[in-house]
Design a protein around this motif. Structure first.
Motif, PDB file in Angstrom:
ATOM      1  N   LEU A   1       0.730  -1.397  -0.043  1.00 15.24           N
ATOM      2  CA  LEU A   1       0.068   0.061   0.048  1.00 15.24           C
ATOM      3  C   LEU A   1       0.924   1.319   0.044  1.00 15.24           C
ATOM      4  CD1 LEU A   1      -2.666  -0.895   2.869  1.00 15.24           C
ATOM      5  CD2 LEU A   1      -2.933  -1.079   0.204  1.00 15.24           C
ATOM      6  N   PRO A   2       0.199   2.321  -0.465  1.00 14.68           N
ATOM      7  CA  PRO A   2       1.078   3.523  -0.486  1.00 14.68           C
ATOM      8  C   PRO A   2       1.259   3.933   1.034  1.00 14.68           C
ATOM      9  CG  PRO A   2      -0.762   4.018  -1.884  1.00 14.68           C
ATOM     10  CD  PRO A   2      -0.901   2.507  -1.113  1.00 14.68           C
ATOM     11  N   GLU A   3       2.539   4.811   1.245  1.00 20.74           N
ATOM     12  CA  GLU A   3       2.726   5.108   2.534  1.00 20.74           C
ATOM     13  C   GLU A   3       1.686   5.713   3.271  1.00 20.74           C
ATOM     14  OE1 GLU A   3       5.725   6.101   5.428  1.00 20.74           O
ATOM     15  OE2 GLU A   3       6.143   5.283   3.735  1.00 20.74           O
ATOM     16  N   GLY A   4       1.437   5.506   4.527  1.00 21.98           N
ATOM     17  CA  GLY A   4       0.450   5.909   5.394  1.00 21.98           C
ATOM     18  C   GLY A   4      -0.936   5.468   5.197  1.00 21.98           C
ATOM     19  N   GLU A   5      -1.010   4.406   4.285  1.00 18.25           N
ATOM     20  CA  GLU A   5      -2.399   3.808   4.383  1.00 18.25           C
ATOM     21  C   GLU A   5      -2.214   2.373   4.882  1.00 18.25           C
ATOM     22  OE1 GLU A   5      -4.629   3.442   0.780  1.00 18.25           O
ATOM     23  OE2 GLU A   5      -4.292   5.405  -0.009  1.00 18.25           O
TER      24      GLU A   5
END
Length: 148
Positions: free
Chosen positions: A127-131
């Motif tokens: 997942l993308p950073e922070g998700e």
């Protein structure tokens, strides 16, 4: 597929314990569904989630070889839930091929497999950073509802 709010929250709560790999709380979550109809609705949702994530991960329907690779990983990662690679493969192949789940799996195992496979797929997907997995689940559920 229309997702009932109560079913969705109950499924999310139970998936949380899969992601945390807490066998006792996962078992309690499974036992907390109030009746057979609630369990069936939950199973339908985790099967739909598993199918969507499998297709999303592979950019289309995964091949049996791709499922085999994933099932080996799930068998290792989810040993805490006594899920084997063979069971995970049978479950995922049935889902992507649209076959009845109880064709090769014992009915009492289908619910556990549904939650464990869905939770494993959701939490293992890059997942993308922070998700987090639950952010991805929001998108998956929206797509499932939009598809009807």
């Amino acid at each position: 597929m229309r997702i009932d709010d109560r079913t969705e929250q109950h499924v999310r709560d139970t998936l949380h314990w899969v992601v945390k790999r807490d066998a006792d709380k996962f078992d309690a979550g499974l036992k907390s569904f109030p009746n057979a109809a609630a369990r069936e609705a939950a199973l339908a949702l985790v099967v739909a989630v598993s199918g969507f994530v499998l297709i999303d991960l592979h950019g289309g329907r995964p091949t049996p070889q791709q499922v085999a690779v994933l099932s080996e990983e799930i068998g290792r990662m989810e040993a805490w839930a006594s899920v084997t690679a063979d069971e995970a493969a049978s479950f995922m192949n049935a889902v992507v091929e649209g076959r009845p789940l109880n064709e090769q799996l014992a009915p009492q195992d289908v619910v556990v497999l549904g939650f464990v496979v869905a939770g494993s797929l959701l939490s293992a997907r890059p997942l993308p950073e922070g998700e987090w997995w639950f952010n991805y689940l929001d998108k998956v559920e929206a797509a499932i509802e939009a598809a009807g």
